[in-house]
Design an enzyme around this catalytic site. Structure first.
Site, short mmCIF file in Angstrom:
data_model
loop_
_atom_site.label_atom_id
_atom_site.label_comp_id
_atom_site.label_asym_id
_atom_site.label_seq_id
_atom_site.Cartn_x
_atom_site.Cartn_y
_atom_site.Cartn_z
N LYS A 120 8.83 17.11 1.68
CA LYS A 120 7.87 16.13 2.19
C LYS A 120 7.10 16.74 3.34
CE LYS A 120 6.83 11.77 1.32
NZ LYS A 120 7.07 11.10 0.04
N GLY A 232 2.15 -4.65 1.65
CA GLY A 232 1.37 -3.43 1.45
C GLY A 232 0.48 -3.56 0.23
N GLY A 234 -1.79 -0.95 -0.73
CA GLY A 234 -2.40 0.37 -0.93
C GLY A 234 -2.32 0.69 -2.42
N ASN A 235 -2.26 1.97 -2.73
CA ASN A 235 -2.21 2.42 -4.11
C ASN A 235 -1.07 1.74 -4.89
OD1 ASN A 235 -1.54 3.91 -6.40
ND2 ASN A 235 -2.41 5.80 -5.59
N GLY A 237 1.05 -0.96 -3.99
CA GLY A 237 1.05 -2.43 -3.99
C GLY A 237 -0.01 -2.99 -4.92
N1 GLU Z 1 4.59 10.56 -2.55
C1 GLU Z 1 5.14 10.13 -3.78
C2 GLU Z 1 6.61 9.75 -3.61
O1 GLU Z 1 7.06 9.50 -2.51
C3 GLU Z 1 4.90 11.12 -4.91
C4 GLU Z 1 5.53 12.47 -4.72
C5 GLU Z 1 5.11 13.51 -5.77
O2 GLU Z 1 4.44 13.14 -6.72
O3 GLU Z 1 5.49 14.65 -5.61
O4 GLU Z 1 7.34 9.63 -4.55
#
Ligand code: GLU
Length: 430
Positions: A120, A232, A234-235, A237
């Site tokens: 992350k 939320g 966003g994308n 929600g």
């Molecule tokens: N940010 C998204 C998650 O937390 C997608 C992560 C990804 O596709 O690598 O699952």
């Protein structure tokens, strides 16, 4: 010595009162490790991230002022494949948050059995207050700062909070300028014109909806007329709201960082999306009353979908939750203390590492398509994603029923068990 003996030892830092995301993630892992009775060498290697990188980027803003931004990239595990996970732009981002989110990615990828580890990244910034030009500069500077540790076979970033397909395109550009050739598999969640995948934009919401359908089957309830509240818009929600609305659910309340709206007769998410496209907020949607996050969490609804940040359902409000099901669209929205209260109150918590795995599942399919330079149709993507998500749901349900544990515990047992099995096969010697 078995891991269990060590699990009883709580490091003093874990006794701190305030919410710390990595503490939460570690305790969840420890609980699963205790159930599985995994060997201490495996337990120790999975407890901490493999790598934590902190970077600072000095950017000239549009007004000529130079500002230094701090960013992170954490790789929790690269054992079962490249680290995989999003990059968020947020004023509240921290190294602890990235460490937690990276560990959750390892377990999420293992739950849906993807050939990835977990990672992350984040940059501390307020993306909503920055211009397109500033965001492009910052994204490219951040990419150059982490360039040595990312790559199609090392660590593959993706979108997360306040980042999107455009951000991923900028990452691809900065990476490719340094390698001298376009390598789309370095990042997922890209626009279609740069070899992104069909279905990726709404993938997390779509996956959530598949899991909601299976949850309804498991509880032998129909989704028709069920009241849904969403934290939320966003994308994630907004995508799940539209699918749930189409399936006959009533979206009665939605909140975002600016405020919230409530209407017992239902809110049309398609109309709401038209407003958010213009104003960036759900606030003052016609025909609704104002509502706060806390009020939304306590509403008498059937399904509560936290789709914003970590720790929103906690020991202060868990007892007041009246929903029968919590579907975790966000990562880590429920604290461990809240989890226990909800369990005692018979609220079914469908855990994040399963519920929101649709995004990374389509990311996996994007990566596969990029490596092969061969592309799937949207139907193929949806079919493969649905199959993976639904299999994971029933694998977890079976473990939950057999061992009489919560869905979160079952999901962790499955995930940690899979990673531990891979580690054993690779061997103990470093
Ligand atoms: N940010 C998204 C998650 O937390 C997608 C992560 C990804 O596709 O690598 O699952």
């Amino acid at each position: 010595m078995k891991a269990e003996a060590e699990i009883k030892y709580i490091h003093p830092v874990f006794k701190k009162k305030e919410y710390d995301p990595f503490t939460e993630a570690t305790l969840q892992f420890e609980r699963a490790a205790g159930y599985l009775d995994i060997e201490p060498w495996i337990y120790q290697r999975l407890k901490y991230p493999e790598r934590e990188l902190t970077v600072h980027m000095a950017i000239t803003l549009d007004n000529g002022r130079v500002e230094t931004f701090t960013g992170f990239r954490v790789q929790h595990s690269t054992l079962r494949g490249p680290a995989k996970g999003g990059i968020r732009f947020s004023p509240d981002a921290s190294l602890s948050e990235c460490k937690a989110l990276a560990a959750w990615m390892t377990w999420k990828c293992a739950v849906v059995d993807l050939p990835f580890g977990g990672g992350k990244g984040a940059v501390i910034c307020d993306a909503l207050k920055m211009s397109e030009n500033e965001l492009e500069k910052l994204t490219k500077a951040y990419t150059r700062s982490i360039i040595d540790i990312i790559g199609p076979y090392k660590d593959v970033p993706a979108p997360d909070m306040f980042t999107n397909a455009q951000t991923m395109a900028w990452i691809a550009d900065a990476y490719c300028q340094s390698t001298g050739r376009l390598e789309p598999a370095v990042v997922t969640g890209k626009p279609l014109c740069l070899w992104g995948s069909q279905g990726r934009a709404g993938a997390t919401g779509t996956g959530l909806f598949y899991v909601l359908e299976e949850t309804a089957k498991h509880l032998q309830m129909s989704l028709k007329g069920k009241k849904v509240a969403i934290l939320g818009f966003g994308n994630v929600g907004s995508s799940v709201a539209k699918l749930a609305h189409k399936a006959g659910c009533k979206i009665v309340a939605v909140t975002d960082i600016f405020g919230g709206i409530h209407n017992e007769n239902g809110i049309d998410p398609f109309e709401l999306e038209k407003q958010t496209a213009k104003t960036n907020s759900v606030v003052q949607f016609p025909g609704t009353d104002a509502i706060t996050n806390e009020e939304l969490i306590e509403l008498a609804v059937d399904i509560l979908i936290p789709a914003a940040v970590e720790g929103q359902i906690n020991k202060e409000n868990a007892d007041k939750v009246r929903a029968k099901v919590i579907l975790e669209g966000a990562n880590g929205p429920t604290t461990l203390e809240a989890d226990e209260i909800l369990n005692d109150n018979n609220v079914l918590v469908v855990p994040d590492i399963l519920a929101n795995a649709g995004g990374v599942t389509v990311s996996y399919l994007e990566w596969v398509q990029n490596l092969q330079r061969y592309f799937f149709t949207e139907e193929e993507i949806l079919e493969k994603t649905e199959k993976k998500m639904k299999k994971a749901f029933w694998d977890i349900c079976n473990t939950k029923e057999k061992q009489n544990i919560s869905m979160r515990e079952a999901a962790y047992i499955l995930a940690v068990g899979r990673v531990a099995e891979s580690m054993r096969a690779l061997g103990k010697a470093a």
